[in-house]
Design an enzyme around this catalytic site. Structure first.
Site, PDB file in Angstrom:
ATOM      1  N   TYR A 136       0.911  -1.148   0.157  1.00 19.09           N
ATOM      2  CA  TYR A 136       0.059   0.095   0.039  1.00 19.09           C
ATOM      3  C   TYR A 136       0.672   1.196  -0.015  1.00 19.09           C
ATOM      4  CZ  TYR A 136      -3.758   3.274   1.367  1.00 19.09           C
ATOM      5  OH  TYR A 136      -4.632   4.371   1.389  1.00 19.09           O
ATOM      6  N   LYS A 166       0.802   4.263  -2.853  1.00 12.90           N
ATOM      7  CA  LYS A 166       0.772   5.691  -2.526  1.00 12.90           C
ATOM      8  C   LYS A 166       1.729   6.476  -2.925  1.00 12.90           C
ATOM      9  CE  LYS A 166      -3.645   5.038  -1.692  1.00 12.90           C
ATOM     10  NZ  LYS A 166      -4.694   5.496  -2.730  1.00 12.90           N
TER      11      LYS A 166
END
Length: 249
Positions: A154, A158
């Protein structure tokens, strides 16, 4: 905020959470919307929640990790409305909550396919068709500004969103491209992680944040809408932390 009447804005992840909140604010300001999400039923409910008729807008089921679906959606948007003035790329999925050494190829590919590659596909489709003076806002995360255990895939995704945003801003001088970096937000994504992983909501709340609470999706959406509007016409290549002070520590 100023009216957006006459503006055509595309939104990914519009079925729930921040995407839905963004769509509702933009609709209330008069924008014409092209909404997409992988959840078609919830997406239709979003459109039906607007005060005016949902027939003024376009809803399309799209998996943003599939370039052909993204390309077809943006092409259909311009075919229907004749132009594209802005976009909010919000679709995303959460971390698998595993240590890096435990992540599988499938885990990494899934999260990055939606969060990072999906934003790339959207930008690539949107930029050539967007009017000069247009605005794009990508949804990053505080995870794109730092790192924490259990979120390698994740966090990587990002960080990629932040990088893509800055590159696009430099390359497209006539189109503003910015990102928001939300902190802990009370969305279905958090609930899904609770149900799937048995991880309590409080785990996602940083106790060191100045405002020690979850944000409402509207609090993130209002910043996205500001960046899409003329009030922010001198803002580009920026990453706005909307995190209650999470990244100050």
């Amino acid at each position: 905020m100023a009216s957006l009447k006459g503006k055509v804005i595309a939104i990914t992840g519009a079925a729930t959470g921040i995407g839905r909140a963004t769509a509702r604010i933009l609709a209330s300001r008069g924008a014409t919307l092209s909404l997409c999400d992988i959840n078609a039923d919830q997406l239709q409910r979003t459109a039906e929640s607007f005060q005016e008729s949902s027939k003024n807008h376009l809803t399309t089921r799209v998996d943003v990790s599939k370039s052909d679906q993204v390309n077809s959606w943006i092409a259909a948007t311009v075919d229907k409305f004749g132009k594209l003035d802005g976009a909010a790329n919000i679709a995303g999925i959460g971390p698998r909550i595993k240590r890096l050494r435990e992540l599988t190829d499938a885990d990494y590919s899934l999260v990055n396919g939606v969060n990072a590659t999906g934003v790339f596909y959207c930008l690539r489709a949107q930029l050539p068709r967007m009017n000069a003076g247009g605005s794009i806002v990508n949804c990053a995360s505080v995870a794109g500004l730092g790192g924490s255990a259990g979120s390698a895939e994740y966090t990587a995704s990002k960080h990629a969103v932040v990088g893509l945003t800055k590159v696009a801003a430099w390359e497209e001088k006539d189109i503003r491209v910015n990102a928001v970096a939300p902190g802990a937000v009370d969305t279905p994504l958090v609930g899904e992680m609770e149900n799937r992983l048995g991880v309590k909501k409080e785990k996602f709340e940083l106790k060191g944040a100045i405002q020690n609470r979850f944000a409402d999706p509207d609090e993130i959406a209002s910043v996205i809408c500001f960046l899409l509007g003329e009030e922010a016409k001198f803002v580009t290549g920026a990453v706005w932390a909307v995190d209650g002070g999470w990244t100050t520590s």
